[in-house]
Design a protein around this motif. Structure first.
Motif, PDB file in Angstrom:
ATOM      1  N   UNK A  18       0.844  -1.210   0.000  1.00 26.62           N
ATOM      2  CA  UNK A  18       0.000   0.000   0.000  1.00 26.62           C
ATOM      3  C   UNK A  18       0.875   1.255   0.000  1.00 26.62           C
ATOM      4  N   UNK A  19       1.942   1.239   0.778  1.00 25.74           N
ATOM      5  CA  UNK A  19       2.841   2.401   0.824  1.00 25.74           C
ATOM      6  C   UNK A  19       3.492   2.625  -0.544  1.00 25.74           C
ATOM      7  N   UNK A  20       3.932   1.541  -1.199  1.00 24.21           N
ATOM      8  CA  UNK A  20       4.514   1.688  -2.544  1.00 24.21           C
ATOM      9  C   UNK A  20       3.483   2.258  -3.513  1.00 24.21           C
ATOM     10  N   UNK A  21       2.246   1.797  -3.407  1.00 28.82           N
ATOM     11  CA  UNK A  21       1.194   2.302  -4.294  1.00 28.82           C
ATOM     12  C   UNK A  21       0.949   3.781  -4.012  1.00 28.82           C
ATOM     13  N   UNK A  22       0.914   4.175  -2.733  1.00 35.69           N
ATOM     14  CA  UNK A  22       0.731   5.596  -2.410  1.00 35.69           C
ATOM     15  C   UNK A  22       1.889   6.415  -2.973  1.00 35.69           C
ATOM     16  N   UNK A  23       3.100   5.904  -2.884  1.00 38.46           N
ATOM     17  CA  UNK A  23       4.262   6.627  -3.417  1.00 38.46           C
ATOM     18  C   UNK A  23       4.163   6.746  -4.940  1.00 38.46           C
ATOM     19  N   UNK A  24       3.728   5.666  -5.603  1.00 36.61           N
ATOM     20  CA  UNK A  24       3.558   5.737  -7.066  1.00 36.61           C
ATOM     21  C   UNK A  24       2.494   6.786  -7.418  1.00 36.61           C
ATOM     22  N   UNK A  25       1.420   6.825  -6.638  1.00 32.98           N
ATOM     23  CA  UNK A  25       0.362   7.804  -6.900  1.00 32.98           C
ATOM     24  C   UNK A  25       0.890   9.221  -6.670  1.00 32.98           C
ATOM     25  N   UNK A  26       1.672   9.426  -5.616  1.00 32.17           N
ATOM     26  CA  UNK A  26       2.259  10.759  -5.378  1.00 32.17           C
ATOM     27  C   UNK A  26       3.167  11.147  -6.545  1.00 32.17           C
ATOM     28  N   UNK A  27       3.940  10.196  -7.036  1.00 32.16           N
ATOM     29  CA  UNK A  27       4.837  10.482  -8.170  1.00 32.16           C
ATOM     30  C   UNK A  27       4.021  10.829  -9.415  1.00 32.16           C
ATOM     31  N   UNK A  28       2.938  10.081  -9.650  1.00 30.32           N
ATOM     32  CA  UNK A  28       2.078  10.407 -10.814  1.00 30.32           C
ATOM     33  C   UNK A  28       1.497  11.812 -10.663  1.00 30.32           C
ATOM     34  N   UNK A  29       1.101  12.162  -9.445  1.00 28.04           N
ATOM     35  CA  UNK A  29       0.543  13.500  -9.205  1.00 28.04           C
ATOM     36  C   UNK A  29       1.611  14.567  -9.435  1.00 28.04           C
ATOM     37  N   UNK A  30       2.820  14.331  -8.969  1.00 24.67           N
ATOM     38  CA  UNK A  30       3.906  15.295  -9.209  1.00 24.67           C
ATOM     39  C   UNK A  30       4.152  15.442 -10.719  1.00 24.67           C
ATOM     40  N   UNK A  31       4.114  14.310 -11.424  1.00 24.83           N
ATOM     41  CA  UNK A  31       4.332  14.357 -12.877  1.00 24.83           C
ATOM     42  C   UNK A  31       3.213  15.150 -13.553  1.00 24.83           C
ATOM     43  N   UNK A  40       1.345  20.162 -16.087  1.00 25.32           N
ATOM     44  CA  UNK A  40       0.496  21.364 -16.090  1.00 25.32           C
ATOM     45  C   UNK A  40       1.371  22.618 -16.135  1.00 25.32           C
ATOM     46  N   UNK A  41       2.449  22.616 -15.338  1.00 30.52           N
ATOM     47  CA  UNK A  41       3.344  23.779 -15.328  1.00 30.52           C
ATOM     48  C   UNK A  41       3.974  23.976 -16.703  1.00 30.52           C
ATOM     49  N   UNK A  42       4.404  22.868 -17.327  1.00 29.89           N
ATOM     50  CA  UNK A  42       4.999  22.996 -18.680  1.00 29.89           C
ATOM     51  C   UNK A  42       3.972  23.532 -19.673  1.00 29.89           C
ATOM     52  N   UNK A  43       2.763  23.025 -19.594  1.00 33.58           N
ATOM     53  CA  UNK A  43       1.710  23.452 -20.516  1.00 33.58           C
ATOM     54  C   UNK A  43       1.405  24.932 -20.313  1.00 33.58           C
ATOM     55  N   UNK A  44       1.248  25.321 -19.062  1.00 33.88           N
ATOM     56  CA  UNK A  44       0.961  26.725 -18.749  1.00 33.88           C
ATOM     57  C   UNK A  44       2.118  27.603 -19.197  1.00 33.88           C
ATOM     58  N   UNK A  45       3.322  27.177 -18.862  1.00 35.62           N
ATOM     59  CA  UNK A  45       4.511  27.946 -19.213  1.00 35.62           C
ATOM     60  C   UNK A  45       4.640  28.042 -20.732  1.00 35.62           C
ATOM     61  N   UNK A  46       4.431  26.957 -21.429  1.00 37.20           N
ATOM     62  CA  UNK A  46       4.532  26.966 -22.895  1.00 37.20           C
ATOM     63  C   UNK A  46       3.497  27.903 -23.484  1.00 37.20           C
ATOM     64  N   UNK A  47       2.296  27.865 -22.941  1.00 35.83           N
ATOM     65  CA  UNK A  47       1.236  28.723 -23.466  1.00 35.83           C
ATOM     66  C   UNK A  47       1.621  30.181 -23.258  1.00 35.83           C
ATOM     67  N   UNK A  48       2.137  30.500 -22.070  1.00 29.04           N
ATOM     68  CA  UNK A  48       2.541  31.887 -21.798  1.00 29.04           C
ATOM     69  C   UNK A  48       3.695  32.283 -22.708  1.00 29.04           C
ATOM     70  N   UNK A  49       4.694  31.393 -22.815  1.00 25.75           N
ATOM     71  CA  UNK A  49       5.835  31.695 -23.679  1.00 25.75           C
ATOM     72  C   UNK A  49       5.387  31.797 -25.128  1.00 25.75           C
ATOM     73  N   UNK A  50       4.514  30.894 -25.507  1.00 20.92           N
ATOM     74  CA  UNK A  50       4.031  30.885 -26.885  1.00 20.92           C
ATOM     75  C   UNK A  50       3.328  32.181 -27.219  1.00 20.92           C
TER      76      UNK A  50
END
Length: 101
Positions: A59-72, A77-87
């Protein structure tokens, strides 16, 4: 008469001795069964403990994988937002450069 009495007492003594030996063997068997039962119970408790530990770790490994997916997802989202602003600013700059000619 005395001889028969002596023989009777001897037979009773032997019978009593056999009874004591039989009871002692039965007590030994019972102690053995009790030891085996305690060993089985201890092994079962240990098996259950290891199984629960494995489940907790999974369960702890699964929670860590989920946290990593959320960070990704957050980084995406940050890249998309940043790209849109830069674009849009790059697009504005390109428009401005065209107008300057």
């Amino acid at each position: 008469e005395r001889e028969r009495e002596r023989e009777r007492r001897e037979r009773e003594r032997e019978r009593d001795e056999r009874g004591r030996e039989r009871r002692e063997r039965e007590r030994e068997r019972e102690r053995g069964r009790e030891r085996e039962r305690r060993v089985r119970e201890e092994r079962e408790r240990e098996r259950v403990r290891r199984e629960r530990q494995r489940e907790r770790e999974e369960r702890e490994r699964e929670r860590e994988r989920e946290r990593e997916r959320e960070r990704e997802r957050e980084r995406e989202r940050e890249r998309t937002t940043s790209s849109a602003e830069n674009g849009s600013s790059e697009s504005n700059n390109s428009q401005a450069k065209l107008h300057s000619f």
